[in-house]
Scaffold this motif. Structure first.
Motif, PDB file in Angstrom:
ATOM      1  N   UNK A   1     -34.952  30.873  27.764  1.00  0.00           N
ATOM      2  CA  UNK A   1     -35.318  29.983  28.852  1.00  0.00           C
ATOM      3  C   UNK A   1     -34.595  28.716  29.034  1.00  0.00           C
ATOM      4  N   UNK A   2     -35.713  27.289  27.896  1.00  0.00           N
ATOM      5  CA  UNK A   2     -34.857  26.217  27.994  1.00  0.00           C
ATOM      6  C   UNK A   2     -33.380  26.808  28.085  1.00  0.00           C
ATOM      7  N   UNK A   3     -33.063  27.368  26.999  1.00  0.00           N
ATOM      8  CA  UNK A   3     -31.018  27.709  26.514  1.00  0.00           C
ATOM      9  C   UNK A   3     -30.960  27.951  28.422  1.00  0.00           C
ATOM     10  N   UNK A   4     -31.422  28.752  28.906  1.00  0.00           N
ATOM     11  CA  UNK A   4     -30.411  29.306  30.301  1.00  0.00           C
ATOM     12  C   UNK A   4     -30.427  27.529  31.323  1.00  0.00           C
ATOM     13  N   UNK A   5     -31.874  27.108  31.030  1.00  0.00           N
ATOM     14  CA  UNK A   5     -31.750  25.788  32.041  1.00  0.00           C
ATOM     15  C   UNK A   5     -30.639  24.713  31.462  1.00  0.00           C
ATOM     16  N   UNK A   6     -30.518  24.391  30.394  1.00  0.00           N
ATOM     17  CA  UNK A   6     -29.819  24.097  29.597  1.00  0.00           C
ATOM     18  C   UNK A   6     -27.784  24.328  30.380  1.00  0.00           C
ATOM     19  N   UNK A   7     -28.099  25.312  30.289  1.00  0.00           N
ATOM     20  CA  UNK A   7     -26.405  25.806  30.479  1.00  0.00           C
ATOM     21  C   UNK A   7     -26.603  25.566  32.315  1.00  0.00           C
ATOM     22  N   UNK A   8     -27.199  26.340  32.907  1.00  0.00           N
ATOM     23  CA  UNK A   8     -27.526  25.660  34.475  1.00  0.00           C
ATOM     24  C   UNK A   8     -27.005  24.337  35.089  1.00  0.00           C
ATOM     25  N   UNK A   9     -28.181  23.873  34.088  1.00  0.00           N
ATOM     26  CA  UNK A   9     -28.034  21.864  34.192  1.00  0.00           C
ATOM     27  C   UNK A   9     -25.851  21.678  34.011  1.00  0.00           C
ATOM     28  N   UNK A  10     -25.963  21.543  32.743  1.00  0.00           N
ATOM     29  CA  UNK A  10     -24.485  21.726  32.071  1.00  0.00           C
ATOM     30  C   UNK A  10     -23.020  21.956  33.774  1.00  0.00           C
ATOM     31  N   UNK A  11     -23.818  23.148  34.186  1.00  0.00           N
ATOM     32  CA  UNK A  11     -22.646  24.356  35.180  1.00  0.00           C
ATOM     33  C   UNK A  11     -22.328  22.623  36.067  1.00  0.00           C
ATOM     34  N   UNK A  12     -24.267  23.051  37.173  1.00  0.00           N
ATOM     35  CA  UNK A  12     -24.226  21.878  38.326  1.00  0.00           C
ATOM     36  C   UNK A  12     -24.004  20.518  38.431  1.00  0.00           C
ATOM     37  N   UNK A  13     -23.332  20.243  37.208  1.00  0.00           N
ATOM     38  CA  UNK A  13     -22.804  18.818  37.082  1.00  0.00           C
ATOM     39  C   UNK A  13     -21.147  19.610  37.472  1.00  0.00           C
ATOM     40  N   UNK A  14     -20.658  20.257  37.323  1.00  0.00           N
ATOM     41  CA  UNK A  14     -18.995  20.392  37.613  1.00  0.00           C
ATOM     42  C   UNK A  14     -19.384  21.241  39.060  1.00  0.00           C
ATOM     43  N   UNK A  15     -20.166  20.986  39.507  1.00  0.00           N
ATOM     44  CA  UNK A  15     -20.432  21.156  40.843  1.00  0.00           C
ATOM     45  C   UNK A  15     -20.658  20.177  41.620  1.00  0.00           C
ATOM     46  N   UNK A  16     -21.289  19.873  41.196  1.00  0.00           N
ATOM     47  CA  UNK A  16     -21.548  18.978  41.912  1.00  0.00           C
ATOM     48  C   UNK A  16     -22.810  17.080  41.261  1.00  0.00           C
ATOM     49  N   UNK A  17     -21.120  17.040  40.407  1.00  0.00           N
ATOM     50  CA  UNK A  17     -21.463  15.365  39.042  1.00  0.00           C
ATOM     51  C   UNK A  17     -20.825  14.575  39.916  1.00  0.00           C
ATOM     52  N   UNK A  18     -21.642  13.441  39.565  1.00  0.00           N
ATOM     53  CA  UNK A  18     -20.537  12.273  40.347  1.00  0.00           C
ATOM     54  C   UNK A  18     -19.834  11.709  38.848  1.00  0.00           C
ATOM     55  N   UNK A  19     -18.616  11.529  39.538  1.00  0.00           N
ATOM     56  CA  UNK A  19     -17.646  10.697  38.290  1.00  0.00           C
ATOM     57  C   UNK A  19     -17.763   9.389  38.580  1.00  0.00           C
ATOM     58  N   UNK A  20     -17.970   8.767  37.223  1.00  0.00           N
ATOM     59  CA  UNK A  20     -18.063   7.370  36.497  1.00  0.00           C
ATOM     60  C   UNK A  20     -16.599   7.323  35.721  1.00  0.00           C
ATOM     61  N   UNK A  21     -16.218   6.633  35.398  1.00  0.00           N
ATOM     62  CA  UNK A  21     -14.699   6.223  35.217  1.00  0.00           C
ATOM     63  C   UNK A  21     -13.621   7.676  34.433  1.00  0.00           C
ATOM     64  N   UNK A  22     -13.500   8.529  35.321  1.00  0.00           N
ATOM     65  CA  UNK A  22     -13.054   9.597  34.791  1.00  0.00           C
ATOM     66  C   UNK A  22     -13.696  10.467  34.346  1.00  0.00           C
TER      67      UNK A  22
END
Length: 378
Positions: free
Chosen positions: A83-104
């Motif tokens: 469950x922790x691993x699935x949450x980890x992948x979900x967070x990292x995937x969420x970055x690609x969808x709604x992450x904030x870009x700073x310095x490239x």
């Protein structure tokens, strides 16, 4: 009722005695050192508006995290590992969808006043998941298929992080996998085979996986004079700052490179250089000694734990801290590539600090819940 209260009191007292004071003290010393370095690097003077206030707030938020994780039996995490691993992948995937870009780079998620970096938190998630995977298989790790599956388990979040792009944090995942796999029952010939193939893998990665700016950054890390007014500028200034610190440093104001704003990003990537400008060679020795004590106590937990999961979690946390110290200080000296890996407990930022404090809490939890009969902690 009185017996129950007495029993709870005895358990609480035993847990307190089982806490590793070395871990507590060294962590506090490193955090205090970081607060002083951040205060100085941000200009010193009145605290109002200074980054050190925010860092102190991150510390205050992190203290209950350590206390809570220390009090929980870490073995529960083994059953929650996937469950922790699935949450980890979900967070990292969420970055690609709604992450904030700073310095490239797109590495941060903003939730109201809170900004956090999922790739930092993912380090601990990967350690827990990999430890559970290896512990569950035991002797079956000698099978090649499980060796491959362990690699895939780490490779998936590693690739997600690399595409942010964040090559430095991706390399932390790779090192954690290597050390934890060495601690498993995997056959040594698998690792030797991977080592023999690594030049080909590195060549393919260099040619097809790295972005142009990443290749240029790696090249300039070892030859900063190629672009001494651009990408190589801060590397040169960091080396000058460290060298000018001498034996005892220049005091709380730091070196002239810091005072004249010649050394940039000195609260994050190059905080080690700034700190060495403050405290010199003696300060560097003291800092490395503090990290050495911290790592020693982390590895002591391996001897305390009586199960593979606890041992592997402790090894993974120690590997994470060691690698980050090695790479960050090395890149400040110009002997390692500039990758943006934070210096544990010292670099400004909440996500890294909270992850490391959670790791310390896990180490304490292992000590508390796995004391051998008649064993007294050192």
């Amino acid at each position: 009722m009185g017996t129950l209260i007495t029993s709870l009191g005895v358990r609480r007292q035993a847990a307190t005695l089982s806490l590793d004071l070395y871990l507590i003290v060294t962590t506090a010393v490193l955090i205090g050192f970081g607060l002083i370095a951040i205060w100085s690097a941000d200009g010193g003077g009145p605290l109002a508006g200074n980054l050190v206030v925010r860092q102190a707030l991150y510390v205050l938020i992190g203290i209950p995290v350590v206390a809570a994780i220390s009090s929980i039996d870490y073995r529960y995490l083994q059953s929650l590992a996937w469950l922790i691993y699935a949450g980890t992948l979900a967070m990292l995937t969420l970055v690609t969808l709604m992450g904030t870009s700073v310095a490239g780079g797109t590495r941060w998620i903003v939730l109201g006043p809170l900004t956090f970096q999922p790739s930092e938190i993912a380090k601990l998630g990967v350690i827990i998941a990999l430890a559970a995977f290896i512990a569950d298989r035991g002797e079956e790790m000698r099978r090649f298929v499980n060796f491959v599956l362990a690699g895939i388990l780490v490779a998936v979040p590693m690739v997600l992080v690399e595409r942010q792009p964040d090559l430095g944090t991706a390399s932390v995942f790779a090192f954690i996998w290597l050390v934890m796999t060495l601690m498993s029952r995997a056959r040594l010939r698998y690792l030797l085979g991977l080592l023999l193939c690594s030049p080909v893998v590195a060549l393919v990665g260099w040619r097809f996986l790295l972005h142009d700016f990443q290749r240029e950054r790696l090249l300039i890390s070892y030859h900063p004079e190629r672009d001494y007014l651009g990408a190589g500028y801060n590397i040169i200034q960091a080396q000058i700052t460290i060298g000018s610190g001498g034996l005892l440093g220049h005091g709380l104001a730091g070196s002239s490179q810091s005072q004249l704003d010649l050394l940039r990003v000195r609260t994050t990537d190059f905080i080690f250089a700034h700190a060495m400008g403050m405290f010199g060679f003696i300060g560097a020795v003291a800092l490395y000694l503090t990290y050495a004590i911290l790592l020693w106590r982390a590895l002591q937990v391996v001897g305390v734990a009586r199960d593979n999961f606890g041992q592997l979690v402790a090894v993974g946390i120690a590997a994470m801290i060691f690698f980050q110290v090695f790479i960050n200080t090395g890149m400040n000296m110009g002997i390692m590539p500039v990758t943006g890996i934070p210096l544990p407990f010292i670099t400004f930022g909440g996500s890294s600090l909270w992850t490391l404090l959670a790791g310390i809490g896990l180490l304490q939890s292992i000590r508390i819940h796995h004391q051998r009969l008649g064993f007294q902690p050192e």
